[in-house]
Design a protein around this motif. Structure first.
Motif, PDB file in Angstrom:
ATOM      1  N   UNK A   1       0.847  -1.203   0.000  1.00 31.01           N
ATOM      2  CA  UNK A   1       0.000   0.000   0.000  1.00 31.01           C
ATOM      3  C   UNK A   1       0.877   1.246   0.000  1.00 31.01           C
ATOM      4  N   UNK A   2       1.910   1.238   0.864  1.00 28.97           N
ATOM      5  CA  UNK A   2       2.790   2.411   0.966  1.00 28.97           C
ATOM      6  C   UNK A   2       3.508   2.681  -0.352  1.00 28.97           C
ATOM      7  N   UNK A   3       4.004   1.620  -0.980  1.00 29.02           N
ATOM      8  CA  UNK A   3       4.713   1.793  -2.257  1.00 29.02           C
ATOM      9  C   UNK A   3       3.783   2.343  -3.343  1.00 29.02           C
ATOM     10  N   UNK A   4       2.532   1.890  -3.332  1.00 27.04           N
ATOM     11  CA  UNK A   4       1.593   2.332  -4.372  1.00 27.04           C
ATOM     12  C   UNK A   4       1.210   3.805  -4.197  1.00 27.04           C
ATOM     13  N   UNK A   5       1.293   4.303  -2.939  1.00 27.77           N
ATOM     14  CA  UNK A   5       0.870   5.684  -2.681  1.00 27.77           C
ATOM     15  C   UNK A   5       2.033   6.673  -2.734  1.00 27.77           C
ATOM     16  N   UNK A   6       3.256   6.154  -2.835  1.00 29.48           N
ATOM     17  CA  UNK A   6       4.431   7.023  -2.802  1.00 29.48           C
ATOM     18  C   UNK A   6       5.061   7.104  -4.188  1.00 29.48           C
ATOM     19  N   UNK A   7       5.028   8.280  -4.778  1.00 27.42           N
ATOM     20  CA  UNK A   7       5.545   8.458  -6.152  1.00 27.42           C
ATOM     21  C   UNK A   7       7.051   8.215  -6.233  1.00 27.42           C
ATOM     22  N   UNK A   8       7.759   8.358  -5.092  1.00 30.96           N
ATOM     23  CA  UNK A   8       9.209   8.102  -5.090  1.00 30.96           C
ATOM     24  C   UNK A   8       9.526   6.670  -5.472  1.00 30.96           C
TER      25      UNK A   8
END
Length: 439
Positions: free
Chosen positions: A426-433
């Motif tokens: 979830x965190x990776x999908x929401x973080x454009x970095x």
């Protein structure tokens, strides 16, 4: 135990407040009676805002144990109170402990639960609160005959705190927090024990990837909540709790006893018991549906049901219906509102915020979100009766219905589905970095 205590302290003042006021010398003063109830919220606000830093530094397990000190001390001081000041201190300390715990529990559950069962386990928060409210109502029955029974009720409130302090000695620390502090051997043991040996390597790889991107220092700063992607989740968290409170849950709870009085149920405890059992039934349904239907769908359905329920009550009050039919419709609307709240708006709100938050800022975002919850909770309690007096019940309930519809729309447009995905995914999908890095 934490949420049982939350529910218990919500309900514990319902019956005995008159006896407490009589014995401690402030009977007939509605401002002081209100202060005894509301200072709990002031303590909870401070507890919530301080919890983020505590959990970052100490981890959930130790914070739970330290937090039992104000919970036990506050309950004992309340039980032994001989003056208004002592009662206020006791209630404030209990509120402080509850404020920390309401933030801690969803974070801890989301971080130790396996992805498959995270939603169902998250609904234990709501179930615990319901059981606590029902327990306080049952234990409050002798207070009608014994004016000093309230002291026993507060002594009883110290017991779950002791159980929690001892029980957390046998619980594990969050594997995600252990990874942040570099205790890799403990991480492997915990993951193997909780999720199975096959998950160890994959989970550690995901944890380390997130830590590498977020920064490895333990304590995030409050100003980080203003930066992307944290600001988006901070906005969602604050908005969800504001909408939850302004959709009228506490107003409807407060007014439910008067609604039941219209059909001749004058016993004050009985309406609360009906509402408590309905709430409990809804929470059980939520535990079954959370990992099947998903958070977003439950939120939309819950708020839509709450809007329909409120408009049903408004029709019962406003339309020229047969008196018995009108009263029965009011009760149906009230119970339907409680049931639909407990299926989504209640449990999903606390669960989805830590799921959407990054590992680095999870504690701070939850702390901020619950601060919004306590402020809005206090405002509804403060102005609800005045609004009813000025405009009448029907317009106020129509307002609650309108906010419920707005909340359903908010969930549709702003909530990201988290069912079946690990916190790191979830965190990776929401973080454009991450996405930029992948490219």
């Amino acid at each position: 135990m934490s949420n049982f205590l939350f529910g218990y302290h919500i309900g514990v003042m319902n019956g005995p407040i008159a006896s407490i006021a009589q014995e401690l010398g402030f009977k007939g003063n509605p401002i002081l009676e209100g202060l005894v109830v509301s200072i709990f919220i002031a303590g909870a606000f401070i507890g919530s805002i301080s919890s983020g830093s505590l959990v970052d530094k100490l981890g959930c397990r130790r914070t739970f144990q330290i937090d039992t000190i104000p919970l036990i001390l506050g309950a004992v001081i309340s039980a032994q109170a001989q003056s208004l000041d002592e009662m206020l201190w006791g209630r404030f300390l209990v509120g402080l402990g509850i404020g920390v715990n309401t933030v801690l529990v969803p974070i801890y559950i989301s971080e130790v639960a396996s992805t498959k069962y995270r939603g169902s386990l998250g609904t234990l928060c709501q179930i615990g609160t319901c059981v606590g409210i029902i327990a306080s109502l049952f234990l409050g029955i002798p207070a009608e005959d014994d004016p000093h029974w309230w002291r026993t009720m507060f002594y009883i409130a110290s017991v779950p705190g002791v159980v929690l302090a001892l029980g957390m000695e046998f619980a594990v620390d969050s594997p995600r927090w252990l990874c942040k502090v570099g205790m890799l051997n403990d991480v492997k043991a915990v993951i193997s024990n909780l999720w199975g040996e096959s998950e160890v390597d994959k989970a550690i790889q995901e944890f380390q990837s997130v830590i590498k991107n977020d920064g490895s220092d333990l304590d995030s700063q409050w100003l980080e909540l203003l930066e992307e992607p944290h600001s988006r989740v901070t906005f969602i968290g604050g908005a969800l709790f504001m909408l939850q409170q302004f959709a009228g849950i506490n107003g409807v709870l407060y007014f439910s006893s008067l609604t039941f009085q219209d059909v001749g149920i004058t016993d004050g405890a009985l309406p609360s018991l009906f509402v408590g059992i309905t709430n409990f039934a809804g929470a059980l349904c939520a535990s079954y549906l959370m990992d099947k239907q998903g958070r977003k769908q439950l939120l939309i359905g819950s708020y839509s049901g709450m809007a329909v329920s409120m408009f049903l009550v408004v029709c019962a009050i406003s339309l020229p219906l047969d008196e018995d039919l009108g009263h029965n419709l009011s009760i149906l609307g009230t119970l339907l509102y409680m049931f639909t709240f407990a299926i989504g708006a209640g449990p999903v709100t606390g669960l989805i915020i830590p799921e959407l938050s990054s590992s680095r800022t999870r504690g701070k975002i939850m702390g901020f979100s619950f601060c919004v919850h306590w402020v809005c909770n206090f405002m509804v309690g403060l102005f609800f009766l005045d609004l009813v007096e000025m405009f009448g019940v029907a317009p106020v309930y129509a307002g609650f219905g309108g906010v419920s519809l707005l909340s359903a729309l908010f969930a549709y447009y702003f909530i990201v589905e988290t069912k079946g995905r690990s916190l790191e995914e979830i965190e990776m999908s929401m973080n454009s970095n991450y996405q930029a890095g992948d490219k």
